[in-house]
Design a protein around this motif. Structure first.
Motif, PDB file in Angstrom:
ATOM      1  N   LEU A 133      -5.518   5.368  -1.274  1.00 30.66           N
ATOM      2  CA  LEU A 133      -4.780   5.861  -0.112  1.00 30.66           C
ATOM      3  C   LEU A 133      -5.390   7.153   0.416  1.00 30.66           C
ATOM      4  CD1 LEU A 133      -1.013   5.282  -0.960  1.00 30.66           C
ATOM      5  CD2 LEU A 133      -2.431   4.075   0.700  1.00 30.66           C
ATOM      6  N   PHE A 134      -5.805   8.044  -0.490  1.00 29.71           N
ATOM      7  CA  PHE A 134      -6.423   9.292  -0.068  1.00 29.71           C
ATOM      8  C   PHE A 134      -7.739   9.023   0.650  1.00 29.71           C
ATOM      9  CE2 PHE A 134      -9.153  13.009  -0.836  1.00 29.71           C
ATOM     10  CZ  PHE A 134      -8.381  13.965  -0.180  1.00 29.71           C
ATOM     11  N   GLU A 135      -8.542   8.113   0.145  1.00 25.95           N
ATOM     12  CA  GLU A 135      -9.803   7.753   0.801  1.00 25.95           C
ATOM     13  C   GLU A 135      -9.552   7.212   2.208  1.00 25.95           C
ATOM     14  OE1 GLU A 135     -12.003   5.061  -1.649  1.00 25.95           O
ATOM     15  OE2 GLU A 135     -12.390   6.570  -3.189  1.00 25.95           O
ATOM     16  N   ARG A 136      -8.534   6.386   2.363  1.00 24.06           N
ATOM     17  CA  ARG A 136      -8.184   5.861   3.686  1.00 24.06           C
ATOM     18  C   ARG A 136      -7.786   6.985   4.634  1.00 24.06           C
ATOM     19  NH1 ARG A 136      -4.431   0.617   2.315  1.00 24.06           N
ATOM     20  NH2 ARG A 136      -6.067  -0.661   1.396  1.00 24.06           N
ATOM     21  N   LEU A 137      -7.006   7.940   4.120  1.00 25.43           N
ATOM     22  CA  LEU A 137      -6.590   9.078   4.935  1.00 25.43           C
ATOM     23  C   LEU A 137      -7.795   9.892   5.385  1.00 25.43           C
ATOM     24  CD1 LEU A 137      -4.429  10.923   6.151  1.00 25.43           C
ATOM     25  CD2 LEU A 137      -4.310  12.070   3.924  1.00 25.43           C
ATOM     26  N   VAL A 138      -8.721  10.168   4.469  1.00 21.25           N
ATOM     27  CA  VAL A 138      -9.920  10.933   4.810  1.00 21.25           C
ATOM     28  C   VAL A 138     -10.719  10.215   5.893  1.00 21.25           C
ATOM     29  CG1 VAL A 138     -12.157  11.719   3.922  1.00 21.25           C
ATOM     30  CG2 VAL A 138     -10.064  12.148   2.613  1.00 21.25           C
ATOM     31  N   ASP A 147      -2.520   2.507  -5.724  1.00 21.99           N
ATOM     32  CA  ASP A 147      -3.707   3.315  -6.032  1.00 21.99           C
ATOM     33  C   ASP A 147      -3.745   4.527  -5.090  1.00 21.99           C
ATOM     34  OD1 ASP A 147      -6.206   4.415  -6.433  1.00 21.99           O
ATOM     35  OD2 ASP A 147      -7.253   2.488  -6.451  1.00 21.99           O
ATOM     36  N   GLN A 148      -3.308   5.670  -5.571  1.00 19.25           N
ATOM     37  CA  GLN A 148      -3.238   6.889  -4.760  1.00 19.25           C
ATOM     38  C   GLN A 148      -4.630   7.355  -4.314  1.00 19.25           C
ATOM     39  OE1 GLN A 148      -0.186   8.452  -3.817  1.00 19.25           O
ATOM     40  NE2 GLN A 148       0.503   6.456  -4.546  1.00 19.25           N
ATOM     41  N   HIS A 149      -5.622   7.142  -5.149  1.00 18.81           N
ATOM     42  CA  HIS A 149      -6.990   7.522  -4.788  1.00 18.81           C
ATOM     43  C   HIS A 149      -7.460   6.715  -3.575  1.00 18.81           C
ATOM     44  CE1 HIS A 149     -10.966   9.172  -5.320  1.00 18.81           C
ATOM     45  NE2 HIS A 149     -11.480   7.954  -5.289  1.00 18.81           N
ATOM     46  N   ASP A 194       0.795  -1.227   0.000  1.00 14.61           N
ATOM     47  CA  ASP A 194       0.000   0.000   0.000  1.00 14.61           C
ATOM     48  C   ASP A 194       0.829   1.280   0.000  1.00 14.61           C
ATOM     49  OD1 ASP A 194      -2.406  -1.291  -0.053  1.00 14.61           O
ATOM     50  OD2 ASP A 194      -2.596  -1.400   2.108  1.00 14.61           O
ATOM     51  N   ASN A 195       2.051   1.220   0.459  1.00 11.71           N
ATOM     52  CA  ASN A 195       2.847   2.433   0.573  1.00 11.71           C
ATOM     53  C   ASN A 195       3.763   2.661  -0.619  1.00 11.71           C
ATOM     54  OD1 ASN A 195       1.731   3.009   3.081  1.00 11.71           O
ATOM     55  ND2 ASN A 195       3.200   1.731   4.118  1.00 11.71           N
TER      56      ASN A 195
END
Length: 93
Positions: free
Chosen positions: A12-17, A8-10, A2-3
């Protein structure tokens, strides 16, 4: 993994949100009233999270913002007194 840069950067962004939303939803101070009418504030669980900010009233005395409310050092000290004898940390060891 994942890192990795090619993941999939999108996603990762969803996980961050979602992680930020969970953190913002957390409530760390429990408020209530004893049967005798006395008001109290205490930690919910064994965790207190907030941020240090400058005070509007005094440049040399900061306030602690917890659950989006400003608390003085004395107020936070009273909240912590129910945990007298416990250890605390800034999260860095």
């Amino acid at each position: 993994m994942d890192n990795e840069l090619d993941c999939d950067q999108h996603l990762l962004f969803e996980r961050l949100v979602k992680k930020v939303e969970r953190a913002l939803e957390a409530i760390y101070i429990k408020e209530g009233t004893f049967p005798n009418g006395q008001y109290y504030q205490t930690m919910r669980g064994d965790l207190l999270v907030g941020r240090i900010e400058s005070s509007e009233n005094s440049w040399d005395i900061p306030v602690l913002v917890i659950d989006d409310k400003a608390f003085s050092w004395d107020e936070v000290g009273k909240i912590l007194m129910s945990n007298e004898g416990f250890l605390f940390s800034n999260g860095c060891f």
